[in-house]
Motif scaffolding. Structure first.
Motif, PDB file in Angstrom:
ATOM      1  N   HIS A 188     -52.411  14.306  -0.081  1.00  0.00           N
ATOM      2  CA  HIS A 188     -51.465  13.538  -0.773  1.00  0.00           C
ATOM      3  C   HIS A 188     -50.571  14.314  -1.570  1.00  0.00           C
ATOM      4  O   HIS A 188     -49.740  13.688  -2.245  1.00  0.00           O
ATOM      5  N   VAL A 189     -50.677  15.608  -1.662  1.00  0.00           N
ATOM      6  CA  VAL A 189     -49.593  16.555  -2.357  1.00  0.00           C
ATOM      7  C   VAL A 189     -48.274  16.109  -1.674  1.00  0.00           C
ATOM      8  O   VAL A 189     -47.524  16.026  -2.455  1.00  0.00           O
ATOM      9  N   LYS A 190     -48.292  15.971  -0.505  1.00  0.00           N
ATOM     10  CA  LYS A 190     -47.133  15.848   0.312  1.00  0.00           C
ATOM     11  C   LYS A 190     -46.413  14.582   0.442  1.00  0.00           C
ATOM     12  O   LYS A 190     -45.294  14.214   0.922  1.00  0.00           O
ATOM     13  N   LYS A 191     -47.493  13.585   0.136  1.00  0.00           N
ATOM     14  CA  LYS A 191     -47.127  12.112   0.197  1.00  0.00           C
ATOM     15  C   LYS A 191     -47.476  11.442  -1.253  1.00  0.00           C
ATOM     16  O   LYS A 191     -48.335  10.689  -1.307  1.00  0.00           O
ATOM     17  N   PRO A 192     -46.643  11.890  -2.383  1.00  0.00           N
ATOM     18  CA  PRO A 192     -46.947  11.242  -3.671  1.00  0.00           C
ATOM     19  C   PRO A 192     -46.778   9.583  -3.581  1.00  0.00           C
ATOM     20  O   PRO A 192     -46.033   9.142  -2.695  1.00  0.00           O
ATOM     21  N   GLU A 193     -47.507   9.004  -4.606  1.00  0.00           N
ATOM     22  CA  GLU A 193     -47.634   7.491  -4.374  1.00  0.00           C
ATOM     23  C   GLU A 193     -46.155   6.949  -4.848  1.00  0.00           C
ATOM     24  O   GLU A 193     -45.357   7.677  -5.568  1.00  0.00           O
ATOM     25  N   LYS A 194     -45.591   5.657  -4.448  1.00  0.00           N
ATOM     26  CA  LYS A 194     -44.447   5.103  -4.987  1.00  0.00           C
ATOM     27  C   LYS A 194     -44.902   3.674  -5.571  1.00  0.00           C
ATOM     28  O   LYS A 194     -44.264   2.618  -5.336  1.00  0.00           O
ATOM     29  N   TYR A 195     -45.573   3.887  -6.425  1.00  0.00           N
ATOM     30  CA  TYR A 195     -46.274   2.699  -7.191  1.00  0.00           C
ATOM     31  C   TYR A 195     -44.951   1.854  -8.087  1.00  0.00           C
ATOM     32  O   TYR A 195     -45.199   0.612  -8.236  1.00  0.00           O
ATOM     33  N   GLY A 196     -44.065   2.712  -8.626  1.00  0.00           N
ATOM     34  CA  GLY A 196     -43.113   2.145  -9.403  1.00  0.00           C
ATOM     35  C   GLY A 196     -42.133   1.488  -8.473  1.00  0.00           C
ATOM     36  O   GLY A 196     -41.598   0.477  -8.955  1.00  0.00           O
ATOM     37  N   TYR A 201     -51.994  -4.317  -9.590  1.00  0.00           N
ATOM     38  CA  TYR A 201     -50.979  -5.195 -10.398  1.00  0.00           C
ATOM     39  C   TYR A 201     -49.948  -5.560  -9.655  1.00  0.00           C
ATOM     40  O   TYR A 201     -49.222  -6.853 -10.019  1.00  0.00           O
ATOM     41  N   SER A 202     -49.715  -5.156  -8.508  1.00  0.00           N
ATOM     42  CA  SER A 202     -48.483  -5.388  -7.497  1.00  0.00           C
ATOM     43  C   SER A 202     -49.209  -6.253  -6.142  1.00  0.00           C
ATOM     44  O   SER A 202     -48.336  -6.330  -5.316  1.00  0.00           O
ATOM     45  N   TYR A 203     -50.323  -6.731  -6.547  1.00  0.00           N
ATOM     46  CA  TYR A 203     -50.839  -7.238  -5.181  1.00  0.00           C
ATOM     47  C   TYR A 203     -50.093  -8.648  -4.778  1.00  0.00           C
ATOM     48  O   TYR A 203     -50.002  -9.353  -5.661  1.00  0.00           O
ATOM     49  N   ASP A 204     -49.609  -8.548  -3.700  1.00  0.00           N
ATOM     50  CA  ASP A 204     -48.677  -9.769  -3.276  1.00  0.00           C
ATOM     51  C   ASP A 204     -49.315 -10.807  -2.451  1.00  0.00           C
ATOM     52  O   ASP A 204     -48.626 -11.448  -1.855  1.00  0.00           O
ATOM     53  N   GLY A 205     -50.660 -10.689  -2.094  1.00  0.00           N
ATOM     54  CA  GLY A 205     -51.268 -11.931  -1.465  1.00  0.00           C
ATOM     55  C   GLY A 205     -51.296 -11.569  -0.006  1.00  0.00           C
ATOM     56  O   GLY A 205     -51.453 -12.361   0.818  1.00  0.00           O
ATOM     57  N   THR A 206     -51.353 -10.144   0.447  1.00  0.00           N
ATOM     58  CA  THR A 206     -51.484  -9.575   1.746  1.00  0.00           C
ATOM     59  C   THR A 206     -52.736  -8.853   1.816  1.00  0.00           C
ATOM     60  O   THR A 206     -52.925  -7.825   1.367  1.00  0.00           O
ATOM     61  N   PRO A 207     -53.731  -9.702   2.368  1.00  0.00           N
ATOM     62  CA  PRO A 207     -54.994  -8.923   2.163  1.00  0.00           C
ATOM     63  C   PRO A 207     -54.904  -7.872   3.264  1.00  0.00           C
ATOM     64  O   PRO A 207     -54.326  -8.127   4.555  1.00  0.00           O
ATOM     65  N   GLY A 208     -55.699  -6.524   3.140  1.00  0.00           N
ATOM     66  CA  GLY A 208     -55.676  -5.795   4.139  1.00  0.00           C
ATOM     67  C   GLY A 208     -57.011  -5.813   4.993  1.00  0.00           C
ATOM     68  O   GLY A 208     -57.877  -6.824   4.722  1.00  0.00           O
ATOM     69  N   SER A 216     -43.945  -5.005  -8.969  1.00  0.00           N
ATOM     70  CA  SER A 216     -43.398  -6.392  -9.447  1.00  0.00           C
ATOM     71  C   SER A 216     -43.914  -7.197 -10.412  1.00  0.00           C
ATOM     72  O   SER A 216     -45.202  -7.340 -10.521  1.00  0.00           O
ATOM     73  N   LYS A 217     -43.108  -7.393 -11.371  1.00  0.00           N
ATOM     74  CA  LYS A 217     -43.299  -8.172 -12.375  1.00  0.00           C
ATOM     75  C   LYS A 217     -44.022  -9.763 -12.281  1.00  0.00           C
ATOM     76  O   LYS A 217     -44.635 -10.413 -12.930  1.00  0.00           O
TER      77      LYS A 217
END
Length: 324
Positions: free
Chosen positions: A206-214, A117-124, A218-219
């Motif tokens: 991943h337990v020690k590195k939770p995601e920060k999607y919030g 949802y927050s894809y900003d046009g920066t391809p990996g 970006s709306k």
């Protein structure tokens, strides 16, 4: 003045030569994208065997690993194709590939991974390699900024591999590949007994590195433009699209952190205010670490069934699949 003209002239000529160097190898298959290509190719073959309307699952590997399509088919009485593969190729490619198997009158379930949802046009790098080596025509469906980014960041080694380290040999070993895809397009071989210590170590990381999607949400991200374009494409073909939550390994911060909590409580609203359908609540699709196979998105087989039952419950309650 002459210096600047020479400098920019040399830069322009060098860039043109580089673009030509890249494009002459476009379409040459590389090892990096082989398994993704293999899986999509198998799913396209499966799609051709389905006659009439069907349910198509469109997302990344959270749906590849995390949905039991046979259960959906039995419940709703329609053929189901799981066309989900890998979120690493990014939203534009996921939607581009989905269009190859969606037919008029189909129903699309989209439990997209939250970063899409927050894809900003920066391809990996996965997207860059997939576009150049497997789907070069997709390049011309991207925005100018993405095209420039790909050409600027592709890297000499990747282009060199495109010329001299080509691969057409299907992947037949390891966790990822068409050899683990069943007749519905689901991943197989994900029972607890198949979860190696290395796989579970990756889950625990991943337990020690939770995601920060919030925090990264970006709306106004470019991803919404791609989704709007896709929705219009589906509307023209009488295709019904239903957004649903992705699965994600539970972490307390997803409720305790105000920014993260806002995201999971409001992502459905962000979809709905655009006039689209969103069914389900993200928190209902988050499970403890024991239920994940090798990442914080990939469920073990028993958890896959639990997640699918939740989908069936939510879809049935919403009645959005009535009269299909």
């Amino acid at each position: 003045m002459r210096f600047f003209l020479l400098f920019f002239g040399s830069f322009f000529v060098s860039f043109v030569l580089w673009v030509a160097f890249v494009f002459f190898e476009a379409g040459n298959p590389t090892k990096m994208s082989q398994w993704i290509y293999d899986v999509y190719a198998k799913k396209e073959r499966l799609a051709k065997k389905i006659h009439g309307k069907k349910i198509v699952l469109v997302a990344g590997s959270n749906a590849l690993f995390g949905i039991d399509s046979a259960m959906l088919e039995k419940k709703f009485g329609m053929p189901v194709l799981n066309d989900s593969v890998n979120a690493g190729i990014e939203l534009p490619c996921v939607l581009y590939m989905a269009k190859k198997v969606i037919r008029r009158g189909d129903i699309v379930l989209m439990p997209l991974e939250y970063p899409m949802y927050s894809y900003d046009g920066t391809p990996g790098m996965q997207m860059i390699d997939f576009v150049l080596s497997r789907e070069p025509l997709c390049f011309f469906h991207l925005r100018l900024k993405e095209e420039f980014y790909i050409l600027w960041h592709v890297g000499f080694k990747r282009v060199w591999d495109g010329y001299f380290d080509k691969s057409k040999k299907a992947v037949t070993q390891g966790l990822y590949g068409a050899h683990h895809i069943n007749a519905y397009g689901d991943q197989t071989g994900t029972s607890v007994k198949n979860r190696s210590a290395a796989f579970y170590k990756e889950v625990l990381s991943h337990v020690k590195k939770p995601e920060k999607y919030g925090k990264s949400f970006s709306k106004n991200a470019l991803g919404w433009e791609y989704l709007a374009q896709f929705m219009q494409w589906c509307k023209q073909r009488d295709v019904k699209v239903i957004f649903m939550p992705s699965t994600l390994m539970w972490d307390d911060s997803y409720k305790q952190n105000p920014t993260e909590r806002w995201f999971y409580e409001h992502i459905a609203d962000e979809v709905r205010k655009r006039g689209w359908i969103f069914v389900g609540k993200p928190y209902d699709y988050m499970y403890p670490k024991e239920m994940y196979f090798n990442t914080n998105f990939h469920l073990i087989d028993t958890a896959r069934k639990k997640r699918t039952l939740q989908m069936i419950k939510d879809l049935s309650k919403s009645k959005c699949l009535n009269n299909i």
